[in-house]
Motif scaffolding. Structure first.
Motif, PDB file in Angstrom:
ATOM      1  N   LEU A 156      39.306  46.333  44.672  1.00  0.00           N
ATOM      2  CA  LEU A 156      37.950  45.968  44.272  1.00  0.00           C
ATOM      3  C   LEU A 156      37.641  46.422  42.854  1.00  0.00           C
ATOM      4  CD1 LEU A 156      36.054  46.740  47.602  1.00  0.00           C
ATOM      5  CD2 LEU A 156      36.718  44.506  46.691  1.00  0.00           C
ATOM      6  N   PHE A 157      38.080  47.636  42.509  1.00  0.00           N
ATOM      7  CA  PHE A 157      37.847  48.131  41.148  1.00  0.00           C
ATOM      8  C   PHE A 157      38.598  47.288  40.126  1.00  0.00           C
ATOM      9  CE2 PHE A 157      36.507  52.122  43.281  1.00  0.00           C
ATOM     10  CZ  PHE A 157      35.251  52.219  42.698  1.00  0.00           C
ATOM     11  N   ALA A 158      39.805  46.841  40.467  1.00  0.00           N
ATOM     12  CA  ALA A 158      40.560  45.972  39.561  1.00  0.00           C
ATOM     13  C   ALA A 158      39.812  44.656  39.340  1.00  0.00           C
ATOM     14  CB  ALA A 158      41.960  45.712  40.112  1.00  0.00           C
ATOM     15  N   LEU A 159      39.259  44.111  40.407  1.00  0.00           N
ATOM     16  CA  LEU A 159      38.509  42.860  40.283  1.00  0.00           C
ATOM     17  C   LEU A 159      37.176  43.069  39.561  1.00  0.00           C
ATOM     18  CD1 LEU A 159      39.182  41.196  43.736  1.00  0.00           C
ATOM     19  CD2 LEU A 159      40.140  40.577  41.496  1.00  0.00           C
ATOM     20  N   GLY A 160      36.709  44.311  39.520  1.00  0.00           N
ATOM     21  CA  GLY A 160      35.501  44.614  38.753  1.00  0.00           C
ATOM     22  C   GLY A 160      35.710  44.426  37.262  1.00  0.00           C
TER      23      GLY A 160
ATOM     24  N   ILE B 268      33.319  39.635  50.563  1.00  0.00           N
ATOM     25  CA  ILE B 268      33.338  40.612  49.472  1.00  0.00           C
ATOM     26  C   ILE B 268      34.010  40.033  48.230  1.00  0.00           C
ATOM     27  CG2 ILE B 268      34.144  42.924  48.785  1.00  0.00           C
ATOM     28  CD1 ILE B 268      31.977  42.956  50.960  1.00  0.00           C
ATOM     29  N   VAL B 269      35.029  39.196  48.450  1.00  0.00           N
ATOM     30  CA  VAL B 269      35.697  38.498  47.351  1.00  0.00           C
ATOM     31  C   VAL B 269      35.705  37.012  47.673  1.00  0.00           C
ATOM     32  CG1 VAL B 269      37.167  40.490  46.797  1.00  0.00           C
ATOM     33  CG2 VAL B 269      38.049  38.684  48.308  1.00  0.00           C
ATOM     34  N   GLU B 270      35.967  36.226  46.640  1.00  0.00           N
ATOM     35  CA  GLU B 270      36.052  34.787  46.832  1.00  0.00           C
ATOM     36  C   GLU B 270      37.183  34.222  45.974  1.00  0.00           C
ATOM     37  OE1 GLU B 270      31.949  34.097  45.971  1.00  0.00           O
ATOM     38  OE2 GLU B 270      32.305  33.867  43.826  1.00  0.00           O
ATOM     39  N   LYS B 271      37.771  33.150  46.472  1.00  0.00           N
ATOM     40  CA  LYS B 271      38.831  32.474  45.726  1.00  0.00           C
ATOM     41  C   LYS B 271      38.173  31.395  44.877  1.00  0.00           C
ATOM     42  CE  LYS B 271      42.317  33.344  49.216  1.00  0.00           C
ATOM     43  NZ  LYS B 271      43.278  32.795  50.167  1.00  0.00           N
ATOM     44  N   ARG B 272      38.615  31.346  43.623  1.00  0.00           N
ATOM     45  CA  ARG B 272      38.095  30.362  42.680  1.00  0.00           C
ATOM     46  C   ARG B 272      39.279  29.672  42.006  1.00  0.00           C
ATOM     47  NH1 ARG B 272      33.844  34.317  39.556  1.00  0.00           N
ATOM     48  NH2 ARG B 272      32.410  34.635  41.307  1.00  0.00           N
ATOM     49  N   PRO B 273      39.072  28.437  41.546  1.00  0.00           N
ATOM     50  CA  PRO B 273      40.160  27.768  40.817  1.00  0.00           C
ATOM     51  C   PRO B 273      40.465  28.543  39.524  1.00  0.00           C
ATOM     52  CG  PRO B 273      38.376  26.235  41.312  1.00  0.00           C
ATOM     53  CD  PRO B 273      37.901  27.592  41.698  1.00  0.00           C
ATOM     54  N   ASP B 274      41.746  28.617  39.200  1.00  0.00           N
ATOM     55  CA  ASP B 274      42.170  29.251  37.954  1.00  0.00           C
ATOM     56  C   ASP B 274      41.941  28.246  36.833  1.00  0.00           C
ATOM     57  OD1 ASP B 274      43.495  30.371  35.778  1.00  0.00           O
ATOM     58  OD2 ASP B 274      45.173  31.095  36.978  1.00  0.00           O
ATOM     59  N   GLU B 275      41.071  28.585  35.886  1.00  0.00           N
ATOM     60  CA  GLU B 275      40.743  27.647  34.812  1.00  0.00           C
ATOM     61  C   GLU B 275      41.938  27.318  33.929  1.00  0.00           C
ATOM     62  OE1 GLU B 275      37.371  29.254  32.760  1.00  0.00           O
ATOM     63  OE2 GLU B 275      36.095  29.138  34.534  1.00  0.00           O
ATOM     64  N   SER B 276      42.912  28.246  33.849  1.00  0.00           N
ATOM     65  CA  SER B 276      44.086  27.999  33.010  1.00  0.00           C
ATOM     66  C   SER B 276      45.183  27.223  33.748  1.00  0.00           C
ATOM     67  CB  SER B 276      44.655  29.321  32.478  1.00  0.00           C
ATOM     68  OG  SER B 276      45.149  30.105  33.540  1.00  0.00           O
TER      69      SER B 276
ATOM     70  N   ALA C 120      37.929  36.727  42.829  1.00  0.00           N
ATOM     71  CA  ALA C 120      36.806  37.329  42.111  1.00  0.00           C
ATOM     72  C   ALA C 120      35.900  38.038  43.111  1.00  0.00           C
ATOM     73  CB  ALA C 120      36.014  36.251  41.370  1.00  0.00           C
ATOM     74  N   LEU C 121      35.183  39.019  42.621  1.00  0.00           N
ATOM     75  CA  LEU C 121      34.188  39.680  43.457  1.00  0.00           C
ATOM     76  C   LEU C 121      33.037  38.726  43.726  1.00  0.00           C
ATOM     77  CD1 LEU C 121      33.890  43.184  41.740  1.00  0.00           C
ATOM     78  CD2 LEU C 121      34.960  42.686  43.938  1.00  0.00           C
ATOM     79  N   SER C 122      32.534  38.724  44.930  1.00  0.00           N
ATOM     80  CA  SER C 122      31.305  38.000  45.239  1.00  0.00           C
ATOM     81  C   SER C 122      30.138  38.880  44.770  1.00  0.00           C
ATOM     82  CB  SER C 122      31.199  37.758  46.745  1.00  0.00           C
ATOM     83  OG  SER C 122      31.050  39.008  47.412  1.00  0.00           O
ATOM     84  N   ASP C 123      28.920  38.388  44.890  1.00  0.00           N
ATOM     85  CA  ASP C 123      27.763  39.219  44.550  1.00  0.00           C
ATOM     86  C   ASP C 123      27.728  40.476  45.415  1.00  0.00           C
ATOM     87  OD1 ASP C 123      26.982  37.401  42.620  1.00  0.00           O
ATOM     88  OD2 ASP C 123      25.494  36.413  43.898  1.00  0.00           O
ATOM     89  N   GLU C 124      28.064  40.319  46.697  1.00  0.00           N
ATOM     90  CA  GLU C 124      28.099  41.470  47.601  1.00  0.00           C
ATOM     91  C   GLU C 124      29.187  42.455  47.179  1.00  0.00           C
ATOM     92  OE1 GLU C 124      28.639  42.638  52.327  1.00  0.00           O
ATOM     93  OE2 GLU C 124      28.484  40.532  51.777  1.00  0.00           O
ATOM     94  N   GLY C 125      30.335  41.943  46.756  1.00  0.00           N
ATOM     95  CA  GLY C 125      31.420  42.795  46.281  1.00  0.00           C
ATOM     96  C   GLY C 125      31.042  43.546  45.014  1.00  0.00           C
ATOM     97  N   SER C 126      30.378  42.863  44.090  1.00  0.00           N
ATOM     98  CA  SER C 126      29.924  43.516  42.859  1.00  0.00           C
ATOM     99  C   SER C 126      28.928  44.626  43.167  1.00  0.00           C
ATOM    100  CB  SER C 126      29.283  42.494  41.913  1.00  0.00           C
ATOM    101  OG  SER C 126      30.237  41.570  41.466  1.00  0.00           O
TER     102      SER C 126
END
Length: 164
Positions: free
Chosen positions: A44-48, A80-88, A96-102
């Motif tokens: 979680l800290f890494a994703l922060g 707590i986290v969510e998967k998102r498309p990689d823009e690259s 990525a962290l969700s709002d709850e994860g943040s």
């Protein structure tokens, strides 16, 4: 210039002692979220810092890819986290962290910060700053050593270290 063996031995022993003390604290401290295992906190800290691919998370926290993958799945199920498309790379996804994860990370950091303030009440501010600087230097050195170990054995002429 290398440090003396007796100093290195004392440092090693003291760091093991600190590690054990933090393990004890982890077992007795209240959880920030009932369903989040403390072993997932580094993830979680890494994703922060920024969203990452699962393989990047594993590298960042020096963990096994399969362990991180299971943790990500569990944390995604909890929201707590969510998967998102990689823009690259549209074929891949980042975590990525969700709002709850943040919010959970913010609470953890605040709580740890308050605890360390209390723990170090008798310290001079300059001593705490110096300790932090030395700790960062040690972490950077250790991280570099781990990266060297991961990249495989070196020829005898380039490395004299055979163990961590």
């Amino acid at each position: 210039m290398a440090i003396e063996l007796d100093v290195a031995t004392r440092l090693s022993t003291n760091l093991v002692h600190v590690y054990k003390l933090f393990g004890s604290v982890r077992h007795h401290a209240p959880r920030f979220h009932e369903a989040i295992e403390p072993t997932a906190y580094p993830l979680l800290f890494a994703l922060g810092v920024r969203p990452m691919r699962v393989s990047e998370i594993a590298d960042a926290i020096h963990s096994d890819l399969s362990v991180v993958s299971r943790q990500v799945s569990h944390l995604a199920d909890l929201g707590i986290v969510e998967k998102r498309p990689d823009e690259s790379d549209g074929r891949a996804s980042v975590i990525a962290l969700s709002d709850e994860g943040s919010e959970a990370i913010r609470r953890m950091q605040d709580s740890r910060g308050h605890w360390f303030q209390e723990l170090m009440t008798g310290w001079e501010p300059a001593d705490a700053e110096a300790f932090d600087a030395f700790l960062v230097q040690f972490i950077d050195t250790l991280d570099g050593q781990i990266c060297q170990l991961r990249s495989g054995p070196k020829s005898p002429s380039t490395s004299t270290t055979t163990h961590p």
